[in-house]
Scaffold this motif. Structure first.
Motif, PDB file in Angstrom:
ATOM      1  N   GLY A  61       0.871  -1.423   0.189  1.00  0.00           N
ATOM      2  CA  GLY A  61      -0.197  -0.005   0.037  1.00  0.00           C
ATOM      3  C   GLY A  61       1.009   1.394  -0.248  1.00  0.00           C
ATOM      4  N   PRO A  62      -0.192   2.542  -0.273  1.00  0.00           N
ATOM      5  CA  PRO A  62       1.307   3.713  -0.207  1.00  0.00           C
ATOM      6  C   PRO A  62       1.167   4.459   0.974  1.00  0.00           C
ATOM      7  CG  PRO A  62      -1.100   3.991  -1.293  1.00  0.00           C
ATOM      8  CD  PRO A  62      -1.224   2.726  -0.874  1.00  0.00           C
ATOM      9  N   GLN A  63       0.651   3.455   2.042  1.00  0.00           N
ATOM     10  CA  GLN A  63       0.676   4.561   3.502  1.00  0.00           C
ATOM     11  C   GLN A  63       0.465   3.782   4.035  1.00  0.00           C
ATOM     12  OE1 GLN A  63      -1.850   7.821   3.852  1.00  0.00           O
ATOM     13  NE2 GLN A  63      -2.580   7.120   6.023  1.00  0.00           N
ATOM     14  N   VAL A  64       1.605   2.810   5.331  1.00  0.00           N
ATOM     15  CA  VAL A  64       1.458   2.161   5.965  1.00  0.00           C
ATOM     16  C   VAL A  64       0.991   2.858   7.840  1.00  0.00           C
ATOM     17  CG1 VAL A  64       3.745   2.078   5.848  1.00  0.00           C
ATOM     18  CG2 VAL A  64       3.507   3.536   7.987  1.00  0.00           C
ATOM     19  N   PRO A  65      -0.155   1.830   8.332  1.00  0.00           N
ATOM     20  CA  PRO A  65      -1.162   2.267   9.158  1.00  0.00           C
ATOM     21  C   PRO A  65      -0.406   3.655  10.156  1.00  0.00           C
ATOM     22  CG  PRO A  65      -1.252   0.314   9.109  1.00  0.00           C
ATOM     23  CD  PRO A  65       0.485   0.530   8.419  1.00  0.00           C
ATOM     24  N   ASP A 109      -4.910   9.974  14.463  1.00  0.00           N
ATOM     25  CA  ASP A 109      -5.638  11.031  13.635  1.00  0.00           C
ATOM     26  C   ASP A 109      -4.459  11.598  13.022  1.00  0.00           C
ATOM     27  OD1 ASP A 109      -6.750  13.616  15.003  1.00  0.00           O
ATOM     28  OD2 ASP A 109      -4.777  14.078  14.228  1.00  0.00           O
ATOM     29  N   LEU A 110      -5.352  12.097  11.713  1.00  0.00           N
ATOM     30  CA  LEU A 110      -4.434  12.024  10.884  1.00  0.00           C
ATOM     31  C   LEU A 110      -3.466  13.453  10.370  1.00  0.00           C
ATOM     32  CD1 LEU A 110      -4.339  12.771   7.172  1.00  0.00           C
ATOM     33  CD2 LEU A 110      -6.471  13.710   7.245  1.00  0.00           C
ATOM     34  N   TRP A 111      -4.630  15.319  11.196  1.00  0.00           N
ATOM     35  CA  TRP A 111      -3.150  16.019  11.615  1.00  0.00           C
ATOM     36  C   TRP A 111      -1.971  15.503  12.088  1.00  0.00           C
ATOM     37  CZ3 TRP A 111      -3.453  21.216  10.735  1.00  0.00           C
ATOM     38  CH2 TRP A 111      -2.363  21.804  11.925  1.00  0.00           C
ATOM     39  N   GLU A 112      -2.160  14.839  13.783  1.00  0.00           N
ATOM     40  CA  GLU A 112      -1.380  14.346  13.914  1.00  0.00           C
ATOM     41  C   GLU A 112       0.172  13.827  13.560  1.00  0.00           C
ATOM     42  OE1 GLU A 112       1.442  12.173  17.073  1.00  0.00           O
ATOM     43  OE2 GLU A 112      -0.351  10.891  15.916  1.00  0.00           O
ATOM     44  N   ILE A 113      -0.633  12.548  12.722  1.00  0.00           N
ATOM     45  CA  ILE A 113       0.460  11.899  12.169  1.00  0.00           C
ATOM     46  C   ILE A 113       1.216  12.707  11.035  1.00  0.00           C
ATOM     47  CG2 ILE A 113      -0.943  10.991  10.397  1.00  0.00           C
ATOM     48  CD1 ILE A 113       1.022   8.486  11.249  1.00  0.00           C
ATOM     49  N   CYS A 114       0.160  13.955  10.414  1.00  0.00           N
ATOM     50  CA  CYS A 114       1.166  14.464   9.501  1.00  0.00           C
ATOM     51  C   CYS A 114       2.336  15.744  10.116  1.00  0.00           C
ATOM     52  CB  CYS A 114       0.412  15.259   8.998  1.00  0.00           C
ATOM     53  SG  CYS A 114      -0.374  14.573   7.667  1.00  0.00           S
ATOM     54  N   TYR A 115       1.949  15.887  11.476  1.00  0.00           N
ATOM     55  CA  TYR A 115       2.733  17.072  12.152  1.00  0.00           C
ATOM     56  C   TYR A 115       3.652  15.612  12.981  1.00  0.00           C
ATOM     57  CZ  TYR A 115       4.071  20.506  15.439  1.00  0.00           C
ATOM     58  OH  TYR A 115       5.008  21.430  16.401  1.00  0.00           O
ATOM     59  N   ALA A 116       3.541  14.495  13.507  1.00  0.00           N
ATOM     60  CA  ALA A 116       4.747  13.787  13.572  1.00  0.00           C
ATOM     61  C   ALA A 116       5.455  13.611  12.871  1.00  0.00           C
ATOM     62  CB  ALA A 116       4.188  12.721  14.143  1.00  0.00           C
ATOM     63  N   MET A 117       5.387  13.045  11.285  1.00  0.00           N
ATOM     64  CA  MET A 117       6.355  13.359  10.548  1.00  0.00           C
ATOM     65  C   MET A 117       7.223  14.363  10.259  1.00  0.00           C
ATOM     66  SD  MET A 117       8.413  11.886   8.184  1.00  0.00           S
ATOM     67  CE  MET A 117       7.744  10.124   8.318  1.00  0.00           C
ATOM     68  N   GLY A 118       6.066  15.858  10.358  1.00  0.00           N
ATOM     69  CA  GLY A 118       6.944  16.721   9.608  1.00  0.00           C
ATOM     70  C   GLY A 118       8.089  17.458  11.013  1.00  0.00           C
ATOM     71  N   PHE A 178       0.388  12.439   4.836  1.00  0.00           N
ATOM     72  CA  PHE A 178      -0.514  11.212   4.754  1.00  0.00           C
ATOM     73  C   PHE A 178      -1.696  11.318   4.671  1.00  0.00           C
ATOM     74  CE2 PHE A 178       3.464  10.187   7.289  1.00  0.00           C
ATOM     75  CZ  PHE A 178       3.458   9.013   7.545  1.00  0.00           C
ATOM     76  N   GLY A 179      -2.519  10.735   3.794  1.00  0.00           N
ATOM     77  CA  GLY A 179      -4.188  10.763   3.846  1.00  0.00           C
ATOM     78  C   GLY A 179      -5.139  10.384   4.921  1.00  0.00           C
ATOM     79  N   PRO A 180      -6.354  10.656   4.588  1.00  0.00           N
ATOM     80  CA  PRO A 180      -6.887  10.198   5.350  1.00  0.00           C
ATOM     81  C   PRO A 180      -8.320   9.229   4.657  1.00  0.00           C
ATOM     82  CG  PRO A 180      -8.097  12.105   3.440  1.00  0.00           C
ATOM     83  CD  PRO A 180      -6.771  11.570   3.564  1.00  0.00           C
ATOM     84  N   PRO A 181      -8.800   8.298   5.609  1.00  0.00           N
ATOM     85  CA  PRO A 181      -8.915   7.024   5.053  1.00  0.00           C
ATOM     86  C   PRO A 181      -9.492   7.321   3.332  1.00  0.00           C
ATOM     87  CG  PRO A 181     -10.805   7.808   7.666  1.00  0.00           C
ATOM     88  CD  PRO A 181      -9.699   9.372   6.676  1.00  0.00           C
ATOM     89  N   GLY A 182      -9.447   5.889   3.123  1.00  0.00           N
ATOM     90  CA  GLY A 182      -8.976   6.149   1.902  1.00  0.00           C
ATOM     91  C   GLY A 182      -7.937   4.704   1.442  1.00  0.00           C
ATOM     92  N   TYR A 183      -6.922   6.153   2.169  1.00  0.00           N
ATOM     93  CA  TYR A 183      -5.214   6.238   2.218  1.00  0.00           C
ATOM     94  C   TYR A 183      -5.296   5.297   3.430  1.00  0.00           C
ATOM     95  CZ  TYR A 183      -3.303   7.734  -1.954  1.00  0.00           C
ATOM     96  OH  TYR A 183      -2.857   8.308  -3.352  1.00  0.00           O
TER      97      TYR A 183
END
Length: 286
Positions: free
Chosen positions: A197-201, A258-267, A240-245
């Motif tokens: 997949g294009p995105q790990v959990p 949480d989408l916001w949190e995981i994007c922020y953590a990666m940043g 990172f993308g929302p559900p679907g990804y």
């Protein structure tokens, strides 16, 4: 070299004023987003200026908003690229991220498309990164490498998570093709993909450490290349993308993170790695 971290508007909810305020307050350099609607355009421009955000805009060839299916006709892809890129240029973004052409086009049609796209890029004087994306001409390392070798002025947005998925591997056998892709990267989507997949959990989970390690090695090489050529800055979007990804729990469709949190953590992780790498580079010059 400066690092500019962008927040993708993808998956965010609420009006533009709510989203852009949240992005600015979180310390992002800018927002990466598809074009606003015509009705939203004037307000969107005001908000970008109000919050002092840099802008990366998306264009989707063959369609208006990444709707599928999109046509195979090269003329349709050229026309929509021109229409969207010219409109996007009026917003004065620092970069355009393009989903370009189609995987099933003939190679001659792909070359025709990218030759026209490069001509237009030079006219509007805004860099264009053609994203390495499933379903597009850049859907594999080898298809992209062939285009890059034939078109010296062609550049990419590196989202190798798609390639891991398409190739069902961590690209262990693609060293030569990855090398030219890394050297032509002008923007990074720092999402971690894997063989299925294009995105790990969750990139922080120990079972996906191998995938994170491999992606970070590619990003390290991209940073080093931009340093070596004296780039003024490097742009990165933790896309990172929302559900679907994003993976969800069966039956409930609840997202696993949480989408916001995981994007922020990666940043934040990317920023720390970037600073460390730049410091090491400066020390080595002494």
């Amino acid at each position: 070299m400066k690092l500019k971290i962008f927040k993708a508007a993808w998956g965010m909810l609420g009006a533009w004023d709510v989203r852009l305020k949240q992005i600015a307050e979180a310390g992002y350099s800018g927002v990466e987003t598809p074009l606003p609607t015509v009705a939203e355009e004037a307000h969107f421009r005001e908000l970008i200026e109000k919050y002092n955000l840099d802008l990366i805009l998306h264009v989707y060839t063959g369609c208006e908003d990444n709707a599928k299916p999109y046509p195979n006709s090269v003329e349709a892809h050229i026309d929509t690229f021109q229409q969207q890129a010219e409109r996007a240029a009026t917003f004065q973004p620092i970069l355009l991220n393009a989903h370009s052409a189609k995987d099933s086009m003939s190679y001659d049609d792909q070359l025709n498309f990218f030759e026209k796209a490069i001509q237009l890029e030079k006219q509007i004087q805004i860099p264009v990164g053609h994203e390495t994306h499933r379903g597009r001409a850049t859907y594999t390392p080898w298809s992209t490498s062939r285009l890059l070798k034939d078109l010296p002025d062609l550049h990419i947005t590196a989202d190798f998570s798609h390639w891991c998925n398409v190739c069902e591997s961590m690209l262990e056998d693609q060293k030569e093709n990855l090398e030219i892709a890394i050297q032509r990267t002008i923007h990074i989507h720092s999402r971690v993909g894997f063989e299925q997949g294009p995105q790990v959990p969750d990139f922080r989970a120990p079972e996906y450490e191998y995938a994170l390690t491999q992606h970070e090695q590619w990003w390290t090489e991209m940073i080093a290349y931009h340093q070596s050529k004296g780039s003024q800055y490097l742009t990165v979007t933790p896309e990172f993308g929302p559900p679907g990804y994003m993976h969800t729990l069966p039956f409930t469709q609840q997202p696993v993170v949480d989408l916001w949190e995981i994007c922020y953590a990666m940043g934040q992780r990317f920023r720390e790695r970037f600073i460390q790498q730049c410091l090491q580079s400066e020390v080595s010059k002494v």
